[in-house]
Design a protein around this motif. Structure first.
Motif, PDB file in Angstrom:
ATOM      1  N   ALA A   1       0.880  -1.239  -0.018  1.00 18.97           N
ATOM      2  CA  ALA A   1       0.030   0.093  -0.034  1.00 18.97           C
ATOM      3  C   ALA A   1       1.010   1.407   0.056  1.00 18.97           C
ATOM      4  CB  ALA A   1      -0.991  -0.054   1.105  1.00 18.97           C
ATOM      5  N   ARG A   2       1.926   1.416   0.737  1.00 20.63           N
ATOM      6  CA  ARG A   2       2.669   2.500   0.824  1.00 20.63           C
ATOM      7  C   ARG A   2       3.528   2.652  -0.221  1.00 20.63           C
ATOM      8  NH1 ARG A   2       5.577   4.442   5.389  1.00 20.63           N
ATOM      9  NH2 ARG A   2       3.419   4.277   6.108  1.00 20.63           N
ATOM     10  N   ALA A   3       4.112   1.627  -1.169  1.00 17.66           N
ATOM     11  CA  ALA A   3       4.633   1.665  -2.245  1.00 17.66           C
ATOM     12  C   ALA A   3       3.672   2.300  -3.326  1.00 17.66           C
ATOM     13  CB  ALA A   3       5.288   0.281  -2.789  1.00 17.66           C
ATOM     14  N   ALA A   4       2.493   1.675  -3.420  1.00 16.22           N
ATOM     15  CA  ALA A   4       1.555   1.935  -4.607  1.00 16.22           C
ATOM     16  C   ALA A   4       1.164   3.612  -4.346  1.00 16.22           C
ATOM     17  CB  ALA A   4       0.202   1.196  -4.437  1.00 16.22           C
ATOM     18  N   ALA A   5       1.147   4.091  -2.963  1.00 14.25           N
ATOM     19  CA  ALA A   5       0.636   5.410  -2.604  1.00 14.25           C
ATOM     20  C   ALA A   5       1.886   6.304  -3.246  1.00 14.25           C
ATOM     21  CB  ALA A   5       0.454   5.594  -1.316  1.00 14.25           C
ATOM     22  N   PHE A   6       3.272   6.069  -2.686  1.00 11.48           N
ATOM     23  CA  PHE A   6       4.155   6.907  -2.975  1.00 11.48           C
ATOM     24  C   PHE A   6       4.825   6.713  -4.623  1.00 11.48           C
ATOM     25  CE2 PHE A   6       3.528   7.868   1.352  1.00 11.48           C
ATOM     26  CZ  PHE A   6       3.989   9.083   1.369  1.00 11.48           C
ATOM     27  N   ALA A   7       4.327   5.729  -5.085  1.00 11.95           N
ATOM     28  CA  ALA A   7       4.778   5.690  -6.379  1.00 11.95           C
ATOM     29  C   ALA A   7       4.122   7.205  -7.208  1.00 11.95           C
ATOM     30  CB  ALA A   7       3.891   4.876  -7.329  1.00 11.95           C
ATOM     31  N   GLY A   8       3.294   7.973  -6.518  1.00 11.99           N
ATOM     32  CA  GLY A   8       2.832   9.131  -6.871  1.00 11.99           C
ATOM     33  C   GLY A   8       3.960  10.365  -6.782  1.00 11.99           C
ATOM     34  N   THR A   9       4.816  10.085  -5.982  1.00 11.10           N
ATOM     35  CA  THR A   9       6.085  11.003  -6.166  1.00 11.10           C
ATOM     36  C   THR A   9       6.780  10.715  -7.316  1.00 11.10           C
ATOM     37  OG1 THR A   9       7.575   9.525  -4.759  1.00 11.10           O
ATOM     38  CG2 THR A   9       6.179  10.966  -3.514  1.00 11.10           C
ATOM     39  N   GLY A  10       6.922   9.486  -7.736  1.00  8.41           N
ATOM     40  CA  GLY A  10       7.609   9.265  -9.049  1.00  8.41           C
ATOM     41  C   GLY A  10       6.836   9.952 -10.071  1.00  8.41           C
ATOM     42  N   ALA A  11       5.615  10.262 -10.052  1.00 11.47           N
ATOM     43  CA  ALA A  11       4.762  11.016 -11.108  1.00 11.47           C
ATOM     44  C   ALA A  11       5.218  12.291 -10.867  1.00 11.47           C
ATOM     45  CB  ALA A  11       3.402  10.838 -11.059  1.00 11.47           C
ATOM     46  N   ILE A  12       5.323  12.987  -9.735  1.00 10.82           N
ATOM     47  CA  ILE A  12       5.620  14.338  -9.166  1.00 10.82           C
ATOM     48  C   ILE A  12       7.101  14.683  -9.953  1.00 10.82           C
ATOM     49  CG2 ILE A  12       6.494  15.957  -7.567  1.00 10.82           C
ATOM     50  CD1 ILE A  12       4.237  14.605  -5.925  1.00 10.82           C
ATOM     51  N   GLN A  13       8.014  13.602  -9.735  1.00  8.71           N
ATOM     52  CA  GLN A  13       9.322  13.911 -10.360  1.00  8.71           C
ATOM     53  C   GLN A  13       9.193  13.800 -11.966  1.00  8.71           C
ATOM     54  OE1 GLN A  13      12.277  11.127  -9.028  1.00  8.71           O
ATOM     55  NE2 GLN A  13      11.739  11.303  -6.835  1.00  8.71           N
ATOM     56  N   ALA A  14       8.444  12.890 -12.446  1.00 10.87           N
ATOM     57  CA  ALA A  14       8.467  12.874 -13.949  1.00 10.87           C
ATOM     58  C   ALA A  14       7.691  14.196 -14.583  1.00 10.87           C
ATOM     59  CB  ALA A  14       7.288  11.725 -14.341  1.00 10.87           C
ATOM     60  N   PHE A  15       6.761  14.724 -13.921  1.00  7.99           N
ATOM     61  CA  PHE A  15       6.463  16.061 -14.286  1.00  7.99           C
ATOM     62  C   PHE A  15       7.185  17.184 -14.326  1.00  7.99           C
ATOM     63  CE2 PHE A  15       4.197  20.098 -13.662  1.00  7.99           C
ATOM     64  CZ  PHE A  15       3.046  20.189 -14.514  1.00  7.99           C
ATOM     65  N   LEU A  16       8.046  17.130 -13.095  1.00  6.98           N
ATOM     66  CA  LEU A  16       9.171  18.206 -12.992  1.00  6.98           C
ATOM     67  C   LEU A  16      10.138  18.152 -13.927  1.00  6.98           C
ATOM     68  CD1 LEU A  16       8.963  18.338  -8.954  1.00  6.98           C
ATOM     69  CD2 LEU A  16       8.394  19.861 -10.506  1.00  6.98           C
ATOM     70  N   ALA A  17      10.811  16.717 -14.163  1.00  2.37           N
ATOM     71  CA  ALA A  17      11.625  16.739 -15.129  1.00  2.37           C
ATOM     72  C   ALA A  17      11.400  17.080 -16.427  1.00  2.37           C
ATOM     73  CB  ALA A  17      11.904  15.180 -15.102  1.00  2.37           C
ATOM     74  N   ALA A  18      10.072  16.803 -16.696  1.00  2.00           N
ATOM     75  CA  ALA A  18       9.723  17.390 -18.184  1.00  2.00           C
ATOM     76  C   ALA A  18       9.677  18.882 -18.151  1.00  2.00           C
ATOM     77  CB  ALA A  18       8.236  16.645 -18.443  1.00  2.00           C
ATOM     78  N   TRP A  19       8.976  19.373 -16.980  1.00  2.00           N
ATOM     79  CA  TRP A  19       8.913  20.846 -17.001  1.00  2.00           C
ATOM     80  C   TRP A  19      10.523  21.481 -17.071  1.00  2.00           C
ATOM     81  CZ3 TRP A  19      11.108  24.235 -13.288  1.00  2.00           C
ATOM     82  CH2 TRP A  19      11.051  25.396 -13.565  1.00  2.00           C
ATOM     83  N   ALA A  20      11.317  20.942 -16.376  1.00  4.00           N
ATOM     84  CA  ALA A  20      12.558  21.360 -16.306  1.00  4.00           C
ATOM     85  C   ALA A  20      13.476  21.414 -17.698  1.00  4.00           C
ATOM     86  CB  ALA A  20      13.658  20.660 -15.312  1.00  4.00           C
ATOM     87  N   TRP A  21      13.259  20.330 -18.439  1.00  3.41           N
ATOM     88  CA  TRP A  21      14.014  20.046 -19.827  1.00  3.41           C
ATOM     89  C   TRP A  21      13.206  21.373 -20.436  1.00  3.41           C
ATOM     90  CZ3 TRP A  21      14.655  14.195 -21.228  1.00  3.41           C
ATOM     91  CH2 TRP A  21      15.543  13.740 -20.673  1.00  3.41           C
ATOM     92  N   GLY A  22      12.013  21.433 -20.607  1.00  4.08           N
ATOM     93  CA  GLY A  22      11.442  22.407 -21.575  1.00  4.08           C
ATOM     94  C   GLY A  22      11.657  23.867 -21.197  1.00  4.08           C
TER      95      GLY A  22
END
Length: 354
Positions: free
Chosen positions: A117-138
């Motif tokens: 349950a914890r791994a599934a929930a905090f997979a969301g921080t991976g999504a946050i990182q993905a969004f930020l990385a795409a923003w930073a590159w752009g």
């Protein structure tokens, strides 16, 4: 994606839960470590997911890293780093001063009863990182032109190369984080805030509790050579929408360059094996609020409301205590006192005021 045949069953269950939460398929992933995998979010943009073990207390930890830049111009990316540290609630910005290498990192514990349950929930921080990385590159390309693309820490997918469609995780913010945060922004958030503040007070960590407005509680904390401040509050952010923040602030008058160096030292201690410290935000310089010269230090543990659960309250109080212990140990190991101002970067008048 399933790791049910993983040689270590608990790590396999956690990795499977993470992959299912973000809908990662084998087409986007590559198994490249005994306790983890790397997956590609978009052409060249990858993320490493690991299950760390070996801590003295036996706790396993979920660690997520997204490389951003390698060999970037440190002066050019400095404004972007400041923005990333402000936006990255749920991740730390790992960047050594004067370096052009930048990585986003999140790290949370996986207690045995709630590993999946914890791994599934905090997979969301991976999504946050993905969004930020795409923003930073752009953003880097917009500001600095096409040559900024050479700074990207980009690798081709082992089979698809750069011919990889962007993953739907880049829409996770609007699809999951924002609506769930809005749904929890009332009674749920207030109960999480009150419970965490009460747990900190009952632990004896926080002193002289003060309520500020309806969404913040402030404590004094003894960190050795100085008195710090611990704030527990609710914050709105552009990426995570709403988060519970547990932030420690160390007043001081360090020169800005030294404050950045100290921030890097402290985040490395946070991420050291066996440190036992949640990493969902950065250490960073904190300008003095009275207009006098110098910087203190601050660190925020930002738990997005969309990923939080009331049962985490005791762990969040313990995480705050671990951060305070980490700072105390840092001072004991010879770190500069918070009143230190680098002589090479200060006038005689500034040193006298300090």
């Amino acid at each position: 994606m399933s790791f049910t045949q993983h040689p270590e069953a608990t790590a396999g269950a956690a990795l499977t839960a993470f992959g299912r939460a973000l809908e990662i398929t084998y087409a986007h992933a590559a198994r490249d470590a005994p306790n983890g995998f790397t997956w590609w979010i978009a052409p060249g943009l990858r993320q490493q997911v690991r299950i760390e073990d070996g801590a003295p207390d036996g706790m396993r930890w979920l660690r997520i890293e997204t490389p951003l830049w390698s060999g970037a111009d440190p002066l050019a990316i400095a404004p972007l780093l400041d923005a990333l540290r402000q936006y990255a609630r749920g991740a730390a910005v790992l960047h050594a001063p004067d370096s052009g290498d930048v990585t986003l990192v999140s790290r949370v514990p996986l207690p045995d009863p709630v590993v999946e349950a914890r791994a599934a929930a905090f997979a969301g921080t991976g999504a946050i990182q993905a969004f930020l990385a795409a923003w930073a590159w752009g953003e880097a390309r917009t500001r600095f032109g096409s040559h900024a693309s050479w700074w990207r820490d980009a690798l081709p997918h082992p089979e698809l190369g750069m011919d990889l469609d962007p993953h739907s995780v880049l829409g996770y913010r609007d699809r999951v984080l924002r609506p769930q945060a809005e749904a929890r922004a009332g009674a749920f958030a207030e109960a999480l805030l009150a419970g965490t503040a009460d747990a900190i007070e009952h632990s004896g960590l926080g002193l002289m509790r003060q309520r500020q407005a309806h969404d913040k509680v402030v404590f004094a904390v003894d960190v050795g050579p100085t008195l710090g401040f611990l704030e527990v509050g609710l914050m709105r952010g552009p990426v995570d929408a709403h988060a519970l923040a547990v932030a420690i602030s160390l007043p001081g008058h360090l020169a800005e360059s030294r404050a950045h160096a100290c921030s890097h030292e402290l985040i490395l201690r946070h991420l050291a094996p066996g440190a036992g410290a949640w990493t969902l935000g950065s250490w960073m310089p904190l300008p003095r609020r009275d207009g006098r010269p110098g910087f203190g230090l601050t660190h925020g543990l930002f738990v997005p409301l969309a990923l939080a659960e009331p049962a985490m309250v005791p762990e969040l109080a313990e995480a705050a205590a671990r951060s305070v212990d980490l700072v105390q140990t840092w001072f004991d190991d010879g770190a500069p006192g918070p009143g230190h101002l680098d002589r090479a970067e200060a006038t005689a008048g500034e040193r006298l005021v300090a």
